[in-house]
Scaffold this active site. Structure first.
Site, short mmCIF file in Angstrom:
data_model
loop_
_atom_site.label_atom_id
_atom_site.label_comp_id
_atom_site.label_asym_id
_atom_site.label_seq_id
_atom_site.Cartn_x
_atom_site.Cartn_y
_atom_site.Cartn_z
N ARG A 2 0.84 -1.19 0.00
CA ARG A 2 0.00 0.00 0.00
C ARG A 2 0.88 1.25 0.00
NH1 ARG A 2 -5.33 -1.08 1.19
NH2 ARG A 2 -5.80 -3.08 2.19
N GLY A 3 0.27 2.37 -0.31
CA GLY A 3 0.98 3.64 -0.23
C GLY A 3 1.40 4.17 -1.60
N GLY A 35 -7.07 -1.32 -6.34
CA GLY A 35 -8.30 -0.68 -5.92
C GLY A 35 -8.25 0.82 -6.14
N ASP A 72 -14.62 -4.92 -1.48
CA ASP A 72 -15.72 -4.11 -0.95
C ASP A 72 -16.72 -3.72 -2.04
OD1 ASP A 72 -14.52 -4.22 1.49
OD2 ASP A 72 -13.86 -2.13 1.54
N ARG A 118 -15.41 -0.89 4.48
CA ARG A 118 -15.02 0.37 5.13
C ARG A 118 -16.06 1.45 4.91
NH1 ARG A 118 -10.56 3.18 6.82
NH2 ARG A 118 -9.31 1.28 6.75
N GLU A 137 -17.42 -3.43 8.74
CA GLU A 137 -16.42 -2.80 9.60
C GLU A 137 -16.57 -1.29 9.72
OE1 GLU A 137 -12.43 -3.11 8.04
OE2 GLU A 137 -13.17 -3.07 5.98
#
Length: 455
Positions: free
Chosen positions: A155-156, A180, A211, A256, A310
């Site tokens: 990630r990042g 994503g 998601d 999320r 979540e």
């Protein structure tokens, strides 16, 4: 957001001058219920009322370019070196997409060299640009039988200019980014840096998220595999709760900002009594609050099953000082509080005070859901997305994501894929189905979304 035809046009690197190896196959093809010809387009909207609002002739209506092979292509396959990178969290089907890309590039287009960048966009930085894998049909033949990604992920964000330098040093002129919203955002920035230098490098995105929260796609790949696995956990916790005196079953699922996994998994098993998602606020206290409803379920049938995404109830955590203000993860997303833990504690305390002796069975299967292999449906879907991505790249499309829209494969400008989040509409038919399945079609006579779903 109102979109016009020009907003949906994808960028081309230039005129297609090379004959496609698939041109003979396409010679007699015409648009049909099962195929969209390359000169045709796929409408953004699909109801008479929405189309009528535009007041435009058909050729000017908002529409996407159809995906698929072209008679003429931009790149000479003999001169192509392709790159593949997987970004962000794991998702069922990543290896299927990698395998599909490699097979289509080599078998159909006779591309000789494909480079896999390891560990996400980090693999395109100066420090890690030599950490690559040569991808061949033999190397990827069986990778679809395993979850995760053989390339690794991270990630990042990374520096776009540094990533462009890495592509130039490795001789990459076609890059496939599987990721994503973070990955698509990075791919958009990378494509902009390439364009600013006037380089002939195509960047094609294959969007993924379990998601299902990316817009302008029917469903993200891997989503069906993920919610099918989640449904099994709902069944397990339902059995546990039913077998325990005053049983409380809680399953916390990924989601999320969007509650699609919670909704679909609950519909698949029809065992949940209460479904909580980020899009629909709920209260803990009061006659119609969650705690009172849980108590009524336990007293009436002896147990209750709750499915919670979540990202649900974050306002309740904030009210109790249980959120880290301003804290973010490596992708820049706000860190979520533990709604599952809050439910477990408050429900236990409430039922105990009410004279019951709750037995709580709590499951958080997040990583177990996203790391599974793709099911048969997603495997096919991933392969077809990979084919569409290769066709788009070889035809010189760039800053483009390949998706399925209205059951057709299309090209979507990358900025649109990250323009907003796809969410469960409290007024839509999916939420209506959840309400119907849980027997809670009407909770409040006032014209507003229900506070929660109750069986």
């Amino acid at each position: 957001m109102t979109l016009h035809l020009d907003d949906l046009r994808v960028r081309h690197l230039g005129e297609c001058r090379h004959d496609s190896p698939l041109s003979a196959l396409l010679a007699a093809k015409r648009t049909s219920p099962h195929y969209v010809a390359e000169g045709d387009r796929v409408l953004l909207e699909d109801t008479v009322s929405m189309l009528a609002e535009h007041g435009l002739p058909p050729e000017e209506l908002p529409s996407f370019e159809a995906a698929g092979p072209r008679r003429k292509i931009y790149f000479d396959p003999a001169r192509v070196t392709a790159g593949i990178v997987t970004c962000g969290g794991l998702c069922p089907g990543l290896n299927d997409v990698i395998r599909g890309l490699v097979q289509e590039l080599t078998v159909q287009y006779d591309v000789k060299r494909i480079v896999g960048f390891r560990n996400g966009l980090r693999g395109l930085t100066a420090r890690h640009r030599d950490d690559t894998i040569e991808l061949t049909p033999d190397r990827v033949r069986d990778i679809h039988n395993a979850g995760g990604t053989i390339l690794g992920s991270s990630r990042g964000a990374q520096d776009p200019e540094e990533m462009v330098d890495s592509l130039l040093l490795r001789g990459i002129n076609v890059l496939f980014v599987i990721g994503g919203d973070g990955g698509m955002n990075a791919a958009t920035n990378l494509a902009a840096a390439i364009r600013a230098r006037g380089l002939d490098i195509a960047v094609i995105g294959v969007p993924k998220t379990i998601d299902n929260d990316l817009p302008y796609t029917d469903q993200s790949f891997g989503f069906q595999s993920a919610f099918a696995q989640a449904a099994n956990f709902i069944s397990s916790v339902s059995i546990e709760a039913a077998a325990s005196p005053d049983g409380i079953g809680i399953v916390k699922l990924m989601g999320r900002h969007s509650g699609f996994i919670a909704c679909y998994a609950s519909l698949a098993r029809n065992a949940a009594d209460i479904v909580l998602i980020p899009e629909v606020p709920f209260a803990l206290e009061g006659e119609d609050g969650l705690l009172a409803r849980v108590e009524r379920h336990v007293r009436s049938k002896g147990f209750v099953v709750i499915v919670v995404a979540e990202g649900a109830g974050q306002d309740l955590l904030a009210e109790r000082g249980l959120l880290e203000g301003g804290a973010t993860d490596a992708s820049g997303n706000a860190k979520l509080g533990d709604i599952g833990g809050l439910l477990r504690e408050t429900i236990t305390a409430h039922l105990t005070a009410a004279g019951l002796a709750p037995t709580v069975r709590y499951i958080d299967p997040s990583y177990a859901i996203r790391s599974v292999t793709a099911n048969a449906y997603d495997s096919v879907y991933c392969l077809r997305l990979a084919h569409a991505a290769v066709h788009a790249a070889m035809a010189g499309r760039t800053e483009t994501a390949v998706v399925r829209w209205r059951r057709r494969f299309v090209h979507v400008p990358m900025p649109l894929i990250i323009s907003h989040r796809n969410q469960v509409d409290p007024d839509g038919d999916l939420w209506m189905s959840v309400l119907e399945a849980t027997g809670d079609l009407v909770l409040d006579p006032a014209p507003q979304p229900p506070l929660l779903v109750e069986r």
